[in-house]
Design a protein around this motif. Structure first.
Motif, short mmCIF file in Angstrom:
data_model
loop_
_atom_site.label_atom_id
_atom_site.label_comp_id
_atom_site.label_asym_id
_atom_site.label_seq_id
_atom_site.Cartn_x
_atom_site.Cartn_y
_atom_site.Cartn_z
N LEU A 31 -30.50 50.29 -1.14
CA LEU A 31 -31.03 49.51 -2.26
C LEU A 31 -31.05 50.32 -3.54
O LEU A 31 -30.75 49.80 -4.63
CB LEU A 31 -32.43 49.02 -1.93
CG LEU A 31 -32.53 47.93 -0.87
CD1 LEU A 31 -33.99 47.64 -0.54
CD2 LEU A 31 -31.84 46.68 -1.33
N LEU A 32 -31.37 51.61 -3.45
CA LEU A 32 -31.35 52.46 -4.64
C LEU A 32 -29.94 52.61 -5.20
O LEU A 32 -29.74 52.61 -6.42
CB LEU A 32 -31.95 53.83 -4.32
CG LEU A 32 -33.46 53.88 -4.23
CD1 LEU A 32 -33.91 55.25 -3.77
CD2 LEU A 32 -34.08 53.54 -5.56
N SER A 33 -28.96 52.74 -4.32
CA SER A 33 -27.59 52.87 -4.82
C SER A 33 -27.10 51.57 -5.43
O SER A 33 -26.33 51.58 -6.40
CB SER A 33 -26.66 53.34 -3.70
OG SER A 33 -26.56 52.35 -2.71
N GLU A 35 -29.04 49.47 -7.05
CA GLU A 35 -29.67 49.44 -8.37
C GLU A 35 -28.96 50.38 -9.35
O GLU A 35 -28.83 50.08 -10.53
CB GLU A 35 -31.15 49.81 -8.27
CG GLU A 35 -31.98 48.74 -7.61
CD GLU A 35 -31.95 47.42 -8.34
OE1 GLU A 35 -31.97 47.42 -9.59
OE2 GLU A 35 -31.88 46.38 -7.67
N VAL A 38 -25.94 48.59 -10.49
CA VAL A 38 -26.30 47.56 -11.47
C VAL A 38 -26.52 48.19 -12.84
O VAL A 38 -26.11 47.63 -13.87
CB VAL A 38 -27.54 46.78 -10.99
CG1 VAL A 38 -28.15 45.95 -12.10
CG2 VAL A 38 -27.18 45.89 -9.82
N LEU A 39 -27.15 49.36 -12.89
CA LEU A 39 -27.34 50.04 -14.16
C LEU A 39 -26.02 50.47 -14.80
O LEU A 39 -25.84 50.36 -16.01
CB LEU A 39 -28.25 51.26 -13.99
CG LEU A 39 -29.72 50.95 -13.83
CD1 LEU A 39 -30.49 52.23 -13.55
CD2 LEU A 39 -30.26 50.27 -15.06
N SER A 66 -30.38 40.86 -12.41
CA SER A 66 -30.53 42.15 -11.72
C SER A 66 -31.98 42.40 -11.30
O SER A 66 -32.23 43.00 -10.26
CB SER A 66 -30.03 43.29 -12.61
OG SER A 66 -30.83 43.41 -13.76
N VAL A 67 -32.95 41.91 -12.08
CA VAL A 67 -34.35 42.03 -11.68
C VAL A 67 -34.63 41.16 -10.46
O VAL A 67 -35.33 41.58 -9.54
CB VAL A 67 -35.28 41.66 -12.86
CG1 VAL A 67 -36.70 41.43 -12.41
CG2 VAL A 67 -35.24 42.75 -13.91
N GLU A 69 -32.45 40.37 -8.20
CA GLU A 69 -31.79 41.06 -7.08
C GLU A 69 -32.64 42.21 -6.56
O GLU A 69 -32.78 42.40 -5.36
CB GLU A 69 -30.43 41.56 -7.54
CG GLU A 69 -29.68 42.38 -6.54
CD GLU A 69 -29.76 43.86 -6.81
OE1 GLU A 69 -29.60 44.62 -5.83
OE2 GLU A 69 -29.99 44.25 -7.96
N GLY A 70 -33.24 42.97 -7.47
CA GLY A 70 -34.10 44.08 -7.06
C GLY A 70 -35.35 43.60 -6.35
O GLY A 70 -35.78 44.19 -5.34
#
Length: 97
Positions: A31-33, A35, A38-39, A66-67, A69-70
């Motif tokens: 999940l961090l990757s 995000e 997305v950045l 993107s929010v 999705e997070g």
């Protein structure tokens, strides 16, 4: 300067994809990757819109999606941890019980 910026964006995107593919068993790092990817997409999208003088409302739509999705990824992570106790994908397989 333009070529260096493009190279940095491509390098960031490829490194994010590498982490996403190599950490496929650990949900939090995946999940961090995502995000991070997305950045990087946000930066490249912003750069594209600034170069061609387009309207910036597309950025707001992209950030909203993107929010969402997070938040969806974090809710899946919380439900997984409540049901199984950790965030490893291997714990979901019936073969590992």
């Amino acid at each position: 300067m333009l070529m260096l910026y493009n190279f940095m964006l491509i390098f960031m995107f490829i490194s994010g994809l590498y982490v996403f593919c190599s950490m496929h068993k650990h949900l939090l790092l995946t999940l961090l990757s995502i995000e991070f990817l997305v950045l990087v997409l946000f930066l490249s999208f912003f750069y594209f819109l600034m170069n061609y003088m387009y309207n910036m409302y597309f950025i707001l739509v992209f950030l909203t999606l993107s929010v969402c999705e997070g938040a969806l990824g974090l809710s899946i992570l919380v439900s997984l941890i409540r049901c199984h106790g950790n965030d490893n994908i291997n714990s979901l397989s019936p073969l590992s019980w």
